[in-house]
Design an enzyme around this catalytic site. Sequence first.
Site, PDB file in Angstrom:
ATOM      1  CB  CYS A  42      44.004  49.587  41.636  1.00  0.00           C
ATOM      2  SG  CYS A  42      43.180  49.843  43.282  1.00  0.00           S
ATOM      3  CG  HIS A  53      42.456  45.537  43.618  1.00  0.00           C
ATOM      4  ND1 HIS A  53      43.542  46.442  43.238  1.00  0.00           N
ATOM      5  CD2 HIS A  53      42.505  44.690  42.788  1.00  0.00           C
ATOM      6  CE1 HIS A  53      44.143  45.749  42.208  1.00  0.00           C
ATOM      7  NE2 HIS A  53      43.368  44.771  41.737  1.00  0.00           N
TER       8      HIS A  53
END
Length: 454
Positions: free
Chosen positions: A57, A333
Site C-alpha cells: 500500500c 495502512h
Amino acid sequence: PVWKEAGLRVGKAKLCRTVQLGKMLEREDLRRLLEWPEGSAEHGSIGAGLCNAGNTCFLNAVLQCLTYTPPLANYFLSGGPAAAGSGAGSNNRSAHTCMGAHDKCGHPSFCMLCTLSEHIHRALNSHGEVFTPNAIANNLRKIAPHFRLGRQEDSHEFLRYLFDALQQRFLSRYEGTMVPQQEELTTLVYSIFGGALLSTVTCRECGAKSRTREPFLDLSLDIDFDDAHGGTLADALQRFRSSEILDNKNKYWCSRCSKYALACKALSVECAPPVLTLHLKRFLYSRRSASVKITQQISFPLDFNFTLDNGTEIPYSLYAVLVHRGPSSRNGHYYCFVKSPSGDWYWMNDSSVRAVTVETVQKQEAYMLFYITQPQFVNTSTTLPTVLRAVPESSPAPHTPKRRPLDTLPGSPLAKRVRLDWAPLPQNELLGHGRKTQVPRHPLHYRRRKTAKL
C-alpha cells in the site's frame, strides 16, 4: 484511450524539447506541462486502482500521487522519453530512445524511467479497471536495496528512493565518474520537484554570517507534539523558518573566532519548486525502540501563498494527499486522495477508487501533501542551478566534519566490527541547520553510530 483523444500526444516535439537526458526542461515547456491539456477535463476521468500485492500500500499510494502530478504525467504522456532521444542529441549514446517500455530503451537492467512512464500510461488509460504494478513491485530492491516485498515500508522513504532511481537513469552517462552538481540539478526530477534552501548561520559572539544554499526535493516539517489540537500547516512552516540557537554540543565553528561559538541558525526557501512536496514528521525514531507515531490533526488549506526569502509569494494549490493509518511506520495502512483533471477528488485506497468531497479530504490525518503552482509563477530567469551557482555572502564557512568514504558503507569488513553501526545521516544535518529530529534513511548518506563492540 480517452487520454489520447484529449490530445495529450499532440505537440510532442513542442512539449518535450529535451534532446538528451541531463538537460533541463525549458521554462516555457514546463509552464505548459503544469496544466492538464485542454479537453482532458471532459474526456479524462479517474484512472485505474492498484491491487495490493502484500503490504504494498505504501508503494501504491506514492504511485497514485505521482500519476496525478500534472507535469510528470504530461511529460510521459506526450512521449517525453522518446522526445528526449530525438533531435540534435540523438547521436549521444546516453540519449533515451524508448516510448515507455523498458525493454526497448537499451538499458541492460531495470529502468525506473521507462517503468514509471509505462505505469502512468496504463493507469490513466484504464478507467474503471484494476491492475497490480508488478513491474515496480517485483523490482523493489533495485529501487531501494533494503526494502523487502511483503514488508511494510515508509511511503516518504520510498518516494525519495524512487527519485534517486530516476536520477540515476537520467545521469547514466556519468556511470563510474563523479556527477557535476549542476548536471544533477537539470534533470526532470529537479525541474519539477526541486527547490533551493538558504541556511543562514550567525555567530552570536562576533556577528559573522555564513549563508549556504542546498537543493531539496521535499520539505520535512515538525509537528508540535505538545499541542493536542495539532495546529495548522502554516504553523509547521513557521517553525521550519524559525531561528534556532546552536549551543552545547551543537555549537557552530566560527573561523573568525577560531573556536566553537554560540550561534543562531535560520532556514528559508530561496527558489520554490513547481511542485511543492511537504512531509509531516509523524514518526519519532529511536535506536532501542520502534517508531512512535504523532497522531495530532494538522489542518491544511486547499490553496495558500508560500513566502520566499526575498518576500515573493508563490501561490500553490493542493492536488494530492497521502495518508497513513496505524500506530507506527512499520504497521498500518497507506492510501491517498488525488485531484483528477476535471477537478474532482477521489479516494485511492489500493483497488478501491471512490469519489469524495473536498471536506472529506481536509479532515484526513495527512502524512504528505502535494501542491502545484500556477504556470505564470514559474520564473523564467531564476532557475535552480542559477540560484545554487550564486556566490554565497558569507564570512568564513562553518566547520564541516569529515564523512566516511564510500568503501566503508554497510557490507564492508569495517562495518562488521560494531553492532548497528550504520544510521542515516539526517537531511537536516546535510543542510547544516542542526535540528535534532531524525528523518527517513537516504540511500547516499550514512554515518557510523558509536555503539559497543560485538
